[in-house]
Design a protein around this motif. Sequence first.
Motif, PDB file in Angstrom:
ATOM      1  N   THR A 165       0.751  -1.261  -0.053  1.00 49.85           N
ATOM      2  CA  THR A 165       0.115   0.099  -0.269  1.00 49.85           C
ATOM      3  C   THR A 165       0.915   1.333  -0.051  1.00 49.85           C
ATOM      4  OG1 THR A 165      -1.682  -1.269   1.193  1.00 49.85           O
ATOM      5  CG2 THR A 165      -2.117   1.036   1.007  1.00 49.85           C
ATOM      6  N   THR A 166       1.811   1.206   0.675  1.00 49.24           N
ATOM      7  CA  THR A 166       2.813   2.421   0.917  1.00 49.24           C
ATOM      8  C   THR A 166       3.446   2.408  -0.720  1.00 49.24           C
ATOM      9  OG1 THR A 166       3.640   1.870   3.099  1.00 49.24           O
ATOM     10  CG2 THR A 166       4.948   3.307   1.875  1.00 49.24           C
ATOM     11  N   ASN A 167       3.765   1.440  -1.433  1.00 46.21           N
ATOM     12  CA  ASN A 167       4.378   1.529  -2.732  1.00 46.21           C
ATOM     13  C   ASN A 167       3.510   2.115  -3.547  1.00 46.21           C
ATOM     14  OD1 ASN A 167       6.600   0.316  -1.784  1.00 46.21           O
ATOM     15  ND2 ASN A 167       6.016  -1.628  -2.864  1.00 46.21           N
ATOM     16  N   LEU A 168       2.189   1.874  -3.570  1.00 40.24           N
ATOM     17  CA  LEU A 168       1.145   2.568  -4.434  1.00 40.24           C
ATOM     18  C   LEU A 168       1.145   3.907  -3.936  1.00 40.24           C
ATOM     19  CD1 LEU A 168      -2.182   1.208  -5.243  1.00 40.24           C
ATOM     20  CD2 LEU A 168      -2.265   3.328  -4.352  1.00 40.24           C
ATOM     21  N   PHE A 169       1.173   4.490  -2.780  1.00 42.40           N
ATOM     22  CA  PHE A 169       1.217   5.774  -2.566  1.00 42.40           C
ATOM     23  C   PHE A 169       2.232   6.674  -3.161  1.00 42.40           C
ATOM     24  CE2 PHE A 169      -1.444   5.139   1.498  1.00 42.40           C
ATOM     25  CZ  PHE A 169      -2.588   4.835   1.086  1.00 42.40           C
ATOM     26  N   LYS A 170       3.541   5.959  -3.107  1.00 45.05           N
ATOM     27  CA  LYS A 170       4.826   6.755  -3.447  1.00 45.05           C
ATOM     28  C   LYS A 170       4.655   6.824  -4.936  1.00 45.05           C
ATOM     29  CE  LYS A 170       8.800   5.762  -1.262  1.00 45.05           C
ATOM     30  NZ  LYS A 170       9.864   5.304  -0.874  1.00 45.05           N
ATOM     31  N   ASN A 171       4.218   5.496  -5.704  1.00 43.48           N
ATOM     32  CA  ASN A 171       4.390   5.671  -7.080  1.00 43.48           C
ATOM     33  C   ASN A 171       3.324   6.630  -7.500  1.00 43.48           C
ATOM     34  OD1 ASN A 171       6.310   3.719  -7.902  1.00 43.48           O
ATOM     35  ND2 ASN A 171       4.724   1.998  -7.523  1.00 43.48           N
ATOM     36  N   HIS A 172       2.175   6.770  -6.948  1.00 42.21           N
ATOM     37  CA  HIS A 172       0.929   7.503  -7.138  1.00 42.21           C
ATOM     38  C   HIS A 172       1.447   9.172  -7.218  1.00 42.21           C
ATOM     39  CE1 HIS A 172      -3.069   8.651  -8.262  1.00 42.21           C
ATOM     40  NE2 HIS A 172      -3.123   9.483  -7.506  1.00 42.21           N
ATOM     41  N   LEU A 211       7.157   9.656  -5.754  1.00 42.95           N
ATOM     42  CA  LEU A 211       8.205   9.320  -4.744  1.00 42.95           C
ATOM     43  C   LEU A 211       9.001   8.127  -5.530  1.00 42.95           C
ATOM     44  CD1 LEU A 211       7.284  10.260  -1.503  1.00 42.95           C
ATOM     45  CD2 LEU A 211       8.411  11.656  -2.748  1.00 42.95           C
ATOM     46  N   PRO A 212      10.202   7.923  -5.311  1.00 39.51           N
ATOM     47  CA  PRO A 212      10.908   6.860  -5.884  1.00 39.51           C
ATOM     48  C   PRO A 212      10.785   5.861  -4.710  1.00 39.51           C
ATOM     49  CG  PRO A 212      12.715   8.385  -5.106  1.00 39.51           C
ATOM     50  CD  PRO A 212      11.312   9.113  -5.164  1.00 39.51           C
ATOM     51  N   LEU A 213      10.777   4.565  -5.269  1.00 41.34           N
ATOM     52  CA  LEU A 213      10.875   3.390  -4.216  1.00 41.34           C
ATOM     53  C   LEU A 213      12.298   3.046  -4.011  1.00 41.34           C
ATOM     54  CD1 LEU A 213       8.177   0.950  -5.784  1.00 41.34           C
ATOM     55  CD2 LEU A 213       7.885   2.680  -4.432  1.00 41.34           C
ATOM     56  N   THR A 214      12.329   2.646  -2.838  1.00 37.40           N
ATOM     57  CA  THR A 214      13.837   2.188  -2.376  1.00 37.40           C
ATOM     58  C   THR A 214      13.859   0.740  -3.048  1.00 37.40           C
ATOM     59  OG1 THR A 214      13.098   0.751  -0.402  1.00 37.40           O
ATOM     60  CG2 THR A 214      13.490   3.181   0.030  1.00 37.40           C
ATOM     61  N   PRO A 215      15.206   0.374  -3.218  1.00 38.93           N
ATOM     62  CA  PRO A 215      15.754  -0.917  -3.816  1.00 38.93           C
ATOM     63  C   PRO A 215      14.783  -2.150  -3.087  1.00 38.93           C
ATOM     64  CG  PRO A 215      17.529   0.141  -3.557  1.00 38.93           C
ATOM     65  CD  PRO A 215      16.631   1.089  -2.878  1.00 38.93           C
ATOM     66  N   GLU A 216      14.386  -2.196  -1.703  1.00 39.51           N
ATOM     67  CA  GLU A 216      13.731  -3.099  -1.198  1.00 39.51           C
ATOM     68  C   GLU A 216      11.967  -3.023  -1.594  1.00 39.51           C
ATOM     69  OE1 GLU A 216      12.625  -4.966   3.128  1.00 39.51           O
ATOM     70  OE2 GLU A 216      14.143  -3.358   3.260  1.00 39.51           O
ATOM     71  N   GLU A 228       7.599  -4.619  -5.036  1.00 40.37           N
ATOM     72  CA  GLU A 228       6.595  -4.441  -6.091  1.00 40.37           C
ATOM     73  C   GLU A 228       6.629  -5.273  -7.224  1.00 40.37           C
ATOM     74  OE1 GLU A 228       3.415  -1.899  -7.382  1.00 40.37           O
ATOM     75  OE2 GLU A 228       4.521  -2.050  -5.295  1.00 40.37           O
ATOM     76  N   ASP A 229       8.153  -5.705  -7.672  1.00 41.03           N
ATOM     77  CA  ASP A 229       8.324  -6.434  -8.691  1.00 41.03           C
ATOM     78  C   ASP A 229       7.751  -7.643  -8.374  1.00 41.03           C
ATOM     79  OD1 ASP A 229       9.684  -4.512  -9.958  1.00 41.03           O
ATOM     80  OD2 ASP A 229      11.626  -5.188  -9.581  1.00 41.03           O
ATOM     81  N   ALA A 230       7.730  -8.185  -7.112  1.00 44.54           N
ATOM     82  CA  ALA A 230       7.283  -9.602  -6.867  1.00 44.54           C
ATOM     83  C   ALA A 230       5.676  -9.611  -6.779  1.00 44.54           C
ATOM     84  CB  ALA A 230       7.523  -9.952  -5.509  1.00 44.54           C
ATOM     85  N   PHE A 231       5.132  -8.268  -6.670  1.00 45.19           N
ATOM     86  CA  PHE A 231       3.670  -8.327  -6.451  1.00 45.19           C
ATOM     87  C   PHE A 231       3.139  -8.155  -8.159  1.00 45.19           C
ATOM     88  CE2 PHE A 231       0.245  -5.416  -7.237  1.00 45.19           C
ATOM     89  CZ  PHE A 231      -0.840  -5.834  -6.682  1.00 45.19           C
ATOM     90  N   ASN A 232       3.915  -7.574  -8.930  1.00 49.64           N
ATOM     91  CA  ASN A 232       3.400  -7.451 -10.228  1.00 49.64           C
ATOM     92  C   ASN A 232       3.645  -8.855 -11.220  1.00 49.64           C
ATOM     93  OD1 ASN A 232       2.883  -4.763 -10.180  1.00 49.64           O
ATOM     94  ND2 ASN A 232       4.615  -4.006 -10.594  1.00 49.64           N
TER      95      ASN A 232
END
Length: 366
Positions: A335-342, A345-350, A355-359
Amino acid sequence: MDTSFEYIFPAIRGIQAGREYYVSMCPLRLIPKIFIFDEEELVPELRAQRILNRSRVPEMASYLTNNTKDYVFSSITASIDGKVKFEPMGDQGDSSRVGRLKIDMNSQFIINDGQHRRAAIDEALKTKPELGDETISVVFFVDRGLERCQQMFADLNRYATRTSPSLGILYDHRDEGALLSKKVIANSTAFQDIVEMEKSSLSPRSRKLFTLSAIHMANAAILSGHAYDSFDEAVEACCSFWDEVYNYIPEWQQVQEGKLTSGEVRQSYVHSHAVVLQAFGHLGNEIIEKSKTEQKKHLKKLKTINWKRSNSKTWEGRCMLGGRIQKSSSNVSLTTNLFKNHIGLPLTPEEQRTEDAFNRGENGQK
């Protein structure tokens, strides 16, 4: 008695279920010396209590040593396996219930309730031996065998319930994080009159939109890794963040204005649930030290998110599973990833790996 050596405790005699028991005050320095645990290697059916959870002991010991002026420990309950004699001060009335409890020094004392308190006292005395002269109340029962001790343990814990996390935070005047969360709720426009301060879950009919415990955890996420010169600065940083978020979520405002009920919002939208608040907290951690102009620039993009639970394309697999709200650490992260993408804000490597695993569908989604 068979020996001239004995423990002598000032005591009050009482009756429960037709049996005598005794209440005394015992110096802390004696607690580790006379009270024992069952051998941990015994199988459960041959023990009178649970195995000591040693991970709990350091925190309890620190509580004692860090709060020597205002700690509180409840009574220890113990069974005496040995010879016992009660000598009252008198023969009648109150004097017959107050006296001296004499216990053969060869007796064993088995703790029925309070083994972690006993271990914490033992640990605390190593660093603060002066605590040894203070006392703790002890309730003594005369041991009548393993079966009776096991039944006592079951009975003592039968109706024990933990307080809700929210109530624990509400009544905690020592922990700075608890104090901060309560002040943020009091000072923030976003939380005025819509926070349940006692319970940590909300019924469908509750008029509150958030719980104190959920906001507390989100505030901890916001402030993690950040240092502030003062308590008030940290409060202001949290308030500023939440109030900016509040500007872009009209349903929160409508609940305060009485135009929507909190039950309707919680049933139809995701943004008031603890998993999303926690994700907001992680988002806040990223932008809390940016200028207010920069924060506003990013956070205003929240108003274009479709927060409805029916928007399964957005929320399923992140904060929902099968249409139900979920709050695992991975749900918070996604959920945090979704907010940052929206909001750009860049995602950290972790975060990117998550996110890649989710996709790829590794979270069970296709």
